[in-house]
Write a protein that holds these residues in place. Structure first.
Motif, PDB file in Angstrom:
ATOM      1  N   GLY A   1     -11.250  -1.033   4.273  1.00  0.00           N
ATOM      2  CA  GLY A   1     -10.592  -0.528   3.066  1.00  0.00           C
ATOM      3  C   GLY A   1      -9.136  -0.192   3.328  1.00  0.00           C
ATOM      4  N   ALA A   2      -8.853   0.390   4.486  1.00  0.00           N
ATOM      5  CA  ALA A   2      -7.476   0.731   4.841  1.00  0.00           C
ATOM      6  C   ALA A   2      -6.638  -0.517   5.060  1.00  0.00           C
TER       7      ALA A   2
ATOM      8  N   ALA B   1      -3.484   0.586   9.181  1.00  0.00           N
ATOM      9  CA  ALA B   1      -4.882   0.856   8.837  1.00  0.00           C
ATOM     10  C   ALA B   1      -5.519   1.803   9.850  1.00  0.00           C
ATOM     11  N   ILE B   2      -5.247   1.584  11.128  1.00  0.00           N
ATOM     12  CA  ILE B   2      -5.787   2.466  12.163  1.00  0.00           C
ATOM     13  C   ILE B   2      -5.269   3.888  11.939  1.00  0.00           C
ATOM     14  N   GLY B   3      -3.996   4.003  11.679  1.00  0.00           N
ATOM     15  CA  GLY B   3      -3.408   5.317  11.421  1.00  0.00           C
ATOM     16  C   GLY B   3      -4.040   6.009  10.227  1.00  0.00           C
ATOM     17  N   ILE B   4      -4.289   5.264   9.157  1.00  0.00           N
ATOM     18  CA  ILE B   4      -4.915   5.829   7.957  1.00  0.00           C
ATOM     19  C   ILE B   4      -6.305   6.352   8.286  1.00  0.00           C
ATOM     20  N   VAL B   5      -7.101   5.553   8.972  1.00  0.00           N
ATOM     21  CA  VAL B   5      -8.472   5.954   9.303  1.00  0.00           C
ATOM     22  C   VAL B   5      -8.462   7.159  10.242  1.00  0.00           C
ATOM     23  N   MET B   6      -7.597   7.150  11.237  1.00  0.00           N
ATOM     24  CA  MET B   6      -7.541   8.258  12.188  1.00  0.00           C
ATOM     25  C   MET B   6      -7.108   9.556  11.500  1.00  0.00           C
TER      26      MET B   6
ATOM     27  N   ALA C   1      -3.364  -1.241   2.943  1.00  0.00           N
ATOM     28  CA  ALA C   1      -2.112  -1.106   3.689  1.00  0.00           C
ATOM     29  C   ALA C   1      -1.057  -1.995   3.042  1.00  0.00           C
ATOM     30  N   ASP C   2       0.013  -1.375   2.593  1.00  0.00           N
ATOM     31  CA  ASP C   2       1.074  -2.105   1.891  1.00  0.00           C
ATOM     32  C   ASP C   2       2.164  -2.515   2.884  1.00  0.00           C
ATOM     33  N   THR C   3       1.766  -3.339   3.851  1.00  0.00           N
ATOM     34  CA  THR C   3       2.703  -3.797   4.863  1.00  0.00           C
ATOM     35  C   THR C   3       2.415  -5.253   5.180  1.00  0.00           C
ATOM     36  N   ASP C   4       3.279  -5.826   6.019  1.00  0.00           N
ATOM     37  CA  ASP C   4       3.013  -7.209   6.417  1.00  0.00           C
ATOM     38  C   ASP C   4       1.839  -7.239   7.387  1.00  0.00           C
ATOM     39  N   ALA C   5       1.326  -8.419   7.644  1.00  0.00           N
ATOM     40  CA  ALA C   5       0.108  -8.572   8.442  1.00  0.00           C
ATOM     41  C   ALA C   5       0.253  -8.003   9.854  1.00  0.00           C
TER      42      ALA C   5
END
Length: 142
Positions: free
Chosen positions: A68-69, A84-89, A73-77
């Motif tokens: 889901g993150a 995404a890792i930062g969001i989940v953490m 994530a509104d960034t390039d690949a």
């Protein structure tokens, strides 16, 4: 159907519930029982004090959160994975009923390893997952 979509008061037919369960199983373990067995073995090695069923639920929750993150994530690949890792953490406190905060980096490292396997279902070793989890922890939990 993802874990967050479970509704205890759903009035679905038996066939619809079965179809949803099959779709969830394909999402969770696209390579079937071999993949599930290998994951369960790694979970037992990584978290020996936790029951396999509880750690599997936590793993699948983390997998859902991570995917889901990544989608949101509104960034390039190239940066989307780190974001995404930062969001989940950072959101781990919201899921402390399911995932112990000290174990979140391990689950994320396992989710990332799982994303890189093929039909052979060859995973990194438990020590390699632990090293990846340690790196994630140092990078995102400062």
């Amino acid at each position: 159907m993802a874990l967050g979509e479970i509704n205890l008061f759903s009035w679905k037919s038996k066939d619809k519930r079965q179809k949803d369960q099959e779709e969830y199983a394909v999402w969770a373990f696209p390579y079937g029982q071999k993949q599930r067995g290998n994951l369960e073995g790694l979970l037992r090695d990584l978290l020996p004090k936790e029951s396999t069923s509880i750690s599997l639920v936590a793993y699948l929750t983390c997998k859902e959160l991570y995917e889901g993150a990544v989608k949101s994530a509104d960034t390039d690949a190239s940066d989307g994975n780190a974001t995404a890792i930062g969001i989940v953490m950072k959101d781990q406190k919201r899921y402390r009923q399911i995932i112990k905060s000290k174990d979140m980096p391990t689950y994320i490292a396992l989710v990332m390893a799982d994303a890189n396997i093929d039909e052979q279902c060859v995973y990194p070793t438990a020590d390699e997952i632990r090293a990846s989890a340690q790196e994630l922890s140092e990078r995102h939990l400062r």
